[in-house]
Design a protein around this motif. Structure first.
Motif, PDB file in Angstrom:
ATOM      1  N   THR A   7       5.873   2.497 -13.242  1.00 32.65           N
ATOM      2  CA  THR A   7       7.390   1.946 -13.710  1.00 32.65           C
ATOM      3  C   THR A   7       7.821   0.999 -12.890  1.00 32.65           C
ATOM      4  O   THR A   7       7.392   0.511 -11.849  1.00 32.65           O
ATOM      5  CB  THR A   7       8.280   3.179 -13.342  1.00 32.65           C
ATOM      6  OG1 THR A   7       8.395   3.853 -12.116  1.00 32.65           O
ATOM      7  CG2 THR A   7       7.715   4.543 -14.468  1.00 32.65           C
ATOM      8  N   GLY A   8       8.813   0.231 -13.617  1.00 33.75           N
ATOM      9  CA  GLY A   8       9.681  -0.816 -12.846  1.00 33.75           C
ATOM     10  C   GLY A   8      10.477  -0.380 -11.880  1.00 33.75           C
ATOM     11  O   GLY A   8      10.745   0.954 -11.814  1.00 33.75           O
ATOM     12  N   ALA A   9      10.907  -1.375 -11.102  1.00 34.85           N
ATOM     13  CA  ALA A   9      11.892  -0.895 -10.095  1.00 34.85           C
ATOM     14  C   ALA A   9      12.938  -1.898  -9.742  1.00 34.85           C
ATOM     15  O   ALA A   9      12.609  -2.978  -9.727  1.00 34.85           O
ATOM     16  CB  ALA A   9      11.335  -0.376  -8.624  1.00 34.85           C
ATOM     17  N   TRP A  10      14.209  -1.659  -9.382  1.00 39.98           N
ATOM     18  CA  TRP A  10      14.958  -2.500  -8.778  1.00 39.98           C
ATOM     19  C   TRP A  10      14.884  -2.733  -7.308  1.00 39.98           C
ATOM     20  O   TRP A  10      14.612  -1.598  -6.696  1.00 39.98           O
ATOM     21  CB  TRP A  10      16.496  -2.145  -8.938  1.00 39.98           C
ATOM     22  CG  TRP A  10      16.997  -1.891 -10.256  1.00 39.98           C
ATOM     23  CD1 TRP A  10      16.833  -0.859 -11.097  1.00 39.98           C
ATOM     24  CD2 TRP A  10      17.536  -2.959 -11.248  1.00 39.98           C
ATOM     25  NE1 TRP A  10      17.346  -1.002 -12.079  1.00 39.98           N
ATOM     26  CE2 TRP A  10      17.817  -2.457 -12.646  1.00 39.98           C
ATOM     27  CE3 TRP A  10      17.818  -4.362 -10.981  1.00 39.98           C
ATOM     28  CZ2 TRP A  10      18.506  -2.914 -13.544  1.00 39.98           C
ATOM     29  CZ3 TRP A  10      18.375  -5.083 -11.986  1.00 39.98           C
ATOM     30  CH2 TRP A  10      18.685  -4.495 -13.288  1.00 39.98           C
ATOM     31  N   VAL A  11      14.852  -3.885  -6.709  1.00 42.44           N
ATOM     32  CA  VAL A  11      14.643  -4.144  -5.394  1.00 42.44           C
ATOM     33  C   VAL A  11      16.193  -4.981  -4.965  1.00 42.44           C
ATOM     34  O   VAL A  11      16.432  -5.904  -5.334  1.00 42.44           O
ATOM     35  CB  VAL A  11      13.625  -4.927  -4.866  1.00 42.44           C
ATOM     36  CG1 VAL A  11      13.428  -5.407  -3.581  1.00 42.44           C
ATOM     37  CG2 VAL A  11      12.252  -4.432  -5.299  1.00 42.44           C
ATOM     38  N   PHE A  12      17.020  -4.306  -4.252  1.00 41.34           N
ATOM     39  CA  PHE A  12      18.104  -4.929  -3.613  1.00 41.34           C
ATOM     40  C   PHE A  12      17.756  -5.318  -2.204  1.00 41.34           C
ATOM     41  O   PHE A  12      17.482  -4.553  -1.346  1.00 41.34           O
ATOM     42  CB  PHE A  12      19.043  -3.570  -3.496  1.00 41.34           C
ATOM     43  CG  PHE A  12      19.759  -3.332  -4.871  1.00 41.34           C
ATOM     44  CD1 PHE A  12      20.726  -3.913  -5.405  1.00 41.34           C
ATOM     45  CD2 PHE A  12      19.154  -2.476  -5.599  1.00 41.34           C
ATOM     46  CE1 PHE A  12      21.364  -3.665  -6.647  1.00 41.34           C
ATOM     47  CE2 PHE A  12      19.757  -1.881  -6.757  1.00 41.34           C
ATOM     48  CZ  PHE A  12      21.030  -2.608  -7.162  1.00 41.34           C
ATOM     49  N   ILE A  13      18.052  -6.520  -2.197  1.00 42.21           N
ATOM     50  CA  ILE A  13      17.926  -7.535  -0.936  1.00 42.21           C
ATOM     51  C   ILE A  13      19.105  -7.631  -0.231  1.00 42.21           C
ATOM     52  O   ILE A  13      19.937  -8.218  -0.863  1.00 42.21           O
ATOM     53  CB  ILE A  13      17.101  -8.569  -1.075  1.00 42.21           C
ATOM     54  CG1 ILE A  13      15.637  -8.276  -1.604  1.00 42.21           C
ATOM     55  CG2 ILE A  13      16.984  -9.305   0.429  1.00 42.21           C
ATOM     56  CD1 ILE A  13      14.842  -9.654  -1.868  1.00 42.21           C
ATOM     57  N   CYS A  14      19.418  -6.951   1.134  1.00 42.77           N
ATOM     58  CA  CYS A  14      20.766  -7.342   1.572  1.00 42.77           C
ATOM     59  C   CYS A  14      20.354  -7.867   3.089  1.00 42.77           C
ATOM     60  O   CYS A  14      19.504  -7.757   3.529  1.00 42.77           O
ATOM     61  CB  CYS A  14      21.381  -5.849   1.572  1.00 42.77           C
ATOM     62  SG  CYS A  14      21.552  -4.945   0.348  1.00 42.77           S
ATOM     63  N   GLY A  15      21.570  -8.270   3.631  1.00 41.43           N
ATOM     64  CA  GLY A  15      21.550  -8.650   4.947  1.00 41.43           C
ATOM     65  C   GLY A  15      22.905  -9.121   5.458  1.00 41.43           C
ATOM     66  O   GLY A  15      23.838  -9.331   4.569  1.00 41.43           O
ATOM     67  N   PRO A  16      23.079  -9.221   6.711  1.00 48.11           N
ATOM     68  CA  PRO A  16      24.323  -9.723   7.283  1.00 48.11           C
ATOM     69  C   PRO A  16      24.298 -11.270   7.300  1.00 48.11           C
ATOM     70  O   PRO A  16      23.447 -11.950   7.213  1.00 48.11           O
ATOM     71  CB  PRO A  16      24.050  -9.431   8.797  1.00 48.11           C
ATOM     72  CG  PRO A  16      22.608  -9.483   9.083  1.00 48.11           C
ATOM     73  CD  PRO A  16      21.904  -8.863   7.784  1.00 48.11           C
ATOM     74  N   SER A  17      25.691 -11.782   7.113  1.00 43.58           N
ATOM     75  CA  SER A  17      25.631 -13.201   7.153  1.00 43.58           C
ATOM     76  C   SER A  17      25.153 -13.884   8.375  1.00 43.58           C
ATOM     77  O   SER A  17      25.216 -13.417   9.447  1.00 43.58           O
ATOM     78  CB  SER A  17      27.488 -13.678   7.387  1.00 43.58           C
ATOM     79  OG  SER A  17      28.166 -13.372   6.396  1.00 43.58           O
ATOM     80  N   GLY A  18      24.322 -14.990   8.175  1.00 47.98           N
ATOM     81  CA  GLY A  18      23.670 -15.646   9.296  1.00 47.98           C
ATOM     82  C   GLY A  18      22.101 -15.343   9.294  1.00 47.98           C
ATOM     83  O   GLY A  18      21.225 -15.684  10.022  1.00 47.98           O
ATOM     84  N   SER A  19      21.733 -14.130   8.483  1.00 45.76           N
ATOM     85  CA  SER A  19      20.514 -13.844   8.471  1.00 45.76           C
ATOM     86  C   SER A  19      19.426 -14.694   7.785  1.00 45.76           C
ATOM     87  O   SER A  19      18.207 -14.478   7.738  1.00 45.76           O
ATOM     88  CB  SER A  19      20.252 -12.317   7.738  1.00 45.76           C
ATOM     89  OG  SER A  19      20.656 -12.379   6.450  1.00 45.76           O
ATOM     90  N   GLY A  20      19.917 -15.547   6.822  1.00 49.44           N
ATOM     91  CA  GLY A  20      19.326 -16.572   6.070  1.00 49.44           C
ATOM     92  C   GLY A  20      18.616 -15.782   5.002  1.00 49.44           C
ATOM     93  O   GLY A  20      17.545 -16.211   4.571  1.00 49.44           O
TER      94      GLY A  20
END
Length: 196
Positions: A7-20
């Motif tokens: 099945t498909g999936a959502w991938v949420f990519i997160c990170g702090p400011s400055g992480s690039g």
């Protein structure tokens, strides 16, 4: 003997400011351009676009109307603006694709666990974050210190994969691309991975 249906999936990519984070995502998107089963979303944001923007602009009123009409799969507020992902990306998930969202830590941290959602955290050591934030010149030293303090609120944020972008962009970008390529997209997503 039946095999598990992918099945498909959502991938949420997160990170702090400055992480690039944005640069790492852009690197992986280019590296995976030939993969039709890995879809990178484009966001609606209630702020103007500029050269190189990775979003489509909507006025606050237009954004609110779209959200109220059910035209967004996901939406959240961050930095004084509204962010949203168009509803049509649901079709890609339904078709078995991995659909990538450049997300918000606060929004994702408030979502319940789900087998069709993966969370990937891009970060860097505090000294690297501070140097990058100061170098870009948008914040005072005091504001940078406050941003770094806020990061502690998300230290325990659950993630299926953590990538440290402390070195060359290509290293972190390749780690992200590899993770996405190797994801099984099955409902029973594999164990938590940590890349460095």
């Amino acid at each position: 003997m039946s095999t598990a249906q992918k099945t498909g999936a959502w991938v949420f990519i997160c990170g702090p400011s400055g992480s690039g984070k944005d640069s790492v995502i852009a690197y992986a998107q280019q590296a995976l351009a030939a993969r039709s089963d890995i879809v990178f979303t484009r966001r609606f944001v209630s702020r103007p676009v500029h050269a190189g923007s990775d979003h489509d602009a909507l006025t606050p009123a237009a954004f609110a109307a779209l959200a109220q009409a059910g035209g967004l799969s996901w939406h959240w507020r961050a930095h004084g603006f509204s962010y949203g992902i168009a509803r049509h990306y649901d079709e890609a998930v339904g078709a078995g694709c991995l659909v990538i969202v450049n997300g918000s830590r606060e929004h994702v941290n408030g979502l319940p666990a789900s087998p069709d959602r993966l969370v990937l955290h891009i970060t860097a050591e505090p000294t690297a974050l501070a140097q990058r934030l100061l170098r870009r010149g948008r914040d005072s030293a005091e504001a940078v210190a406050r941003r770094l303090e806020r990061n502690a609120d998300f230290d325990a944020m659950p993630a299926d994969c953590v990538i440290f972008n402390d070195g060359e962009l290509a290293d972190a970008g390749r780690q992200l691309a590899n993770y996405l390529e190797e994801s099984t997209l099955s409902a029973d997503a594999g164990p938590t991975q940590r890349a460095r």
